[in-house]
Write a protein that holds these residues in place. Structure first.
Motif, PDB file in Angstrom:
ATOM      1  N   GLU A  14       0.836  -1.212   0.000  1.00  0.00           N
ATOM      2  CA  GLU A  14       0.000   0.000   0.000  1.00  0.00           C
ATOM      3  C   GLU A  14       0.868   1.259   0.000  1.00  0.00           C
ATOM      4  O   GLU A  14       0.545   2.243  -0.665  1.00  0.00           O
ATOM      5  CB  GLU A  14      -0.958   0.001   1.196  1.00  0.00           C
ATOM      6  N   GLU A  15       1.959   1.219   0.764  1.00  0.00           N
ATOM      7  CA  GLU A  15       2.885   2.361   0.766  1.00  0.00           C
ATOM      8  C   GLU A  15       3.488   2.542  -0.626  1.00  0.00           C
ATOM      9  O   GLU A  15       3.610   3.667  -1.127  1.00  0.00           O
ATOM     10  CB  GLU A  15       3.995   2.141   1.784  1.00  0.00           C
ATOM     11  N   LEU A  16       3.834   1.432  -1.263  1.00  0.00           N
ATOM     12  CA  LEU A  16       4.392   1.497  -2.615  1.00  0.00           C
ATOM     13  C   LEU A  16       3.369   2.075  -3.584  1.00  0.00           C
ATOM     14  O   LEU A  16       3.710   2.927  -4.420  1.00  0.00           O
ATOM     15  CB  LEU A  16       4.824   0.106  -3.071  1.00  0.00           C
ATOM     16  N   LYS A  17       2.115   1.642  -3.487  1.00  0.00           N
ATOM     17  CA  LYS A  17       1.073   2.173  -4.362  1.00  0.00           C
ATOM     18  C   LYS A  17       0.965   3.693  -4.212  1.00  0.00           C
ATOM     19  O   LYS A  17       0.774   4.407  -5.199  1.00  0.00           O
ATOM     20  CB  LYS A  17      -0.275   1.523  -4.050  1.00  0.00           C
ATOM     21  N   GLY A  18       1.103   4.170  -2.981  1.00  0.00           N
ATOM     22  CA  GLY A  18       1.048   5.615  -2.757  1.00  0.00           C
ATOM     23  C   GLY A  18       2.165   6.347  -3.479  1.00  0.00           C
ATOM     24  O   GLY A  18       1.966   7.453  -3.988  1.00  0.00           O
ATOM     25  N   MET A  19       3.346   5.734  -3.530  1.00  0.00           N
ATOM     26  CA  MET A  19       4.469   6.356  -4.225  1.00  0.00           C
ATOM     27  C   MET A  19       4.284   6.354  -5.736  1.00  0.00           C
ATOM     28  O   MET A  19       4.896   7.162  -6.444  1.00  0.00           O
ATOM     29  CB  MET A  19       5.773   5.629  -3.870  1.00  0.00           C
ATOM     30  N   LEU A  20       3.447   5.440  -6.245  1.00  0.00           N
ATOM     31  CA  LEU A  20       3.234   5.331  -7.682  1.00  0.00           C
ATOM     32  C   LEU A  20       2.040   6.145  -8.168  1.00  0.00           C
ATOM     33  O   LEU A  20       1.904   6.370  -9.370  1.00  0.00           O
ATOM     34  CB  LEU A  20       3.015   3.860  -8.067  1.00  0.00           C
ATOM     35  N   THR A  21       1.200   6.587  -7.243  1.00  0.00           N
ATOM     36  CA  THR A  21      -0.033   7.268  -7.620  1.00  0.00           C
ATOM     37  C   THR A  21       0.243   8.540  -8.408  1.00  0.00           C
ATOM     38  O   THR A  21       1.045   9.386  -7.999  1.00  0.00           O
ATOM     39  CB  THR A  21      -0.864   7.613  -6.369  1.00  0.00           C
ATOM     40  N   GLY A  22      -0.408   8.650  -9.561  1.00  0.00           N
ATOM     41  CA  GLY A  22      -0.270   9.840 -10.395  1.00  0.00           C
ATOM     42  C   GLY A  22       0.982   9.859 -11.245  1.00  0.00           C
ATOM     43  O   GLY A  22       1.270  10.861 -11.905  1.00  0.00           O
ATOM     44  N   HIS A  23       1.736   8.755 -11.249  1.00  0.00           N
ATOM     45  CA  HIS A  23       2.998   8.699 -11.994  1.00  0.00           C
ATOM     46  C   HIS A  23       2.951   7.603 -13.061  1.00  0.00           C
ATOM     47  O   HIS A  23       2.167   6.655 -12.976  1.00  0.00           O
ATOM     48  CB  HIS A  23       4.169   8.399 -11.062  1.00  0.00           C
TER      49      HIS A  23
END
Length: 296
Positions: free
Chosen positions: A149-158
């Motif tokens: 989930e933390e990784l998904k947050g880093m990928l959001t919008g990119h």
């Protein structure tokens, strides 16, 4: 219609428009202009057969970025994946990836996988090493779903290019990222993989709204392009704060006296491991320059 190229194989381009994917050819005008559509490109396309989902790419829209290797467009960050153990991380290889992406102006997120077998707490040590250099880092377990989930947050919008050596769990992480995302239907998957088009190529995968990852199976070529050895230090962000203490302008931080970077290594302010990898890459670039000079 406006869409995005998610895959390109043998002259065919697969363009996603909403929830539909069209198999397209590019108009000859691109060849005349010496322009080639790339995975990640936003394009305009004409539908030739809605039933068969066939079309023609009629225009390439302006690119925000273009990677040299792999040749993909509109990527705005890289996810560099290494394992904490099994296999042990090759930090020289990791630093090469970071230099490659830095050379192309793409910021990197470093992901250490296999947290579930990290009995010695090495993941924390590795994260601290690279966080101190200015990189965003995290540790995950693809097997247990920890940190995803933390990784998904880093990928959001990119749009994120995924890089890393084999055996570190890249495919497992990509599968975790897709697990709750509505991906290609069986019909679409069959369209992309049908017939002779079975070789794996770079592919753009949706992992959320306005969030994509580029699965790049061939992203293991580690050449440093046309990088001059004098440019290498600028791709080590932790050097910058110490360079002002170098006695000589343009200091290479190798054999010079009164070098702020070497002093920082001795004091522990700069990682000795990172510095040693810098020296190895510097010597490699120096040798490449000598070879080029001899050929001239």
């Amino acid at each position: 219609m406006r869409g995005r190229i998610i895959k390109g194989i043998a002259g065919f381009y697969y363009v996603r428009c909403g929830d539909r994917i069209y198999e397209c050819k590019a108009k000859g005008v691109f060849r005349k202009d010496n322009r080639k559509p790339l995975v990640g490109d936003w394009v305009e396309m004409d539908v030739l057969d809605e039933g068969e989902k066939l079309g023609n790419i009629s225009a390439l829209l302006p690119r925000d970025s273009e990677l040299i290797r792999p040749a993909v467009a509109n990527v705005d960050q890289a996810l560099v994946i290494f394992a904490i153990a099994k296999p042990q991380p090759n930090f020289n290889l990791l630093d090469r990836f970071l230099v490659m992406m830095g050379q192309q102006g793409i910021p990197s997120v470093i992901c250490f996988n296999k947290l579930d077998i990290d009995e010695e707490g090495l993941g924390r040590r590795y994260r601290k090493l690279y966080s101190n250099c200015g990189y965003r880092t995290l540790a995950v377990s693809a097997r247990l779903g920890r940190g995803i989930e933390e990784l998904k947050g880093m990928l959001t919008g990119h749009t994120t290019a995924v890089a890393g050596p084999s055996g570190v769990g890249k495919s497992s992480i990509i599968n975790c990222l897709q697990s709750d995302t509505v991906m290609e239907t069986g019909e679409i998957s069959a369209k992309i993989e049908r017939g002779k088009h079975t070789t794996r190529h770079s592919e753009l995968i949706a992992v959320g709204e306005d969030s994509y990852i580029l699965d790049t199976p061939g992203f293991s070529s580690l050449g440093l392009f046309d990088l001059d050895k004098e440019q290498l230090a600028y791709l080590y962000p932790e050097f910058r704060v110490h360079e002002k203490y170098c006695r000589f302008g343009g200091c290479a931080h190798i054999g010079e006296k009164d070098c702020g970077v070497k002093a920082a290594v001795e004091d522990g302010a700069v990682s000795k491991l990172r510095y040693e990898n810098y020296c190895l890459l510097y010597e490699e670039l120096k040798g490449m320059e000598r070879k080029r000079t001899k050929r001239l």
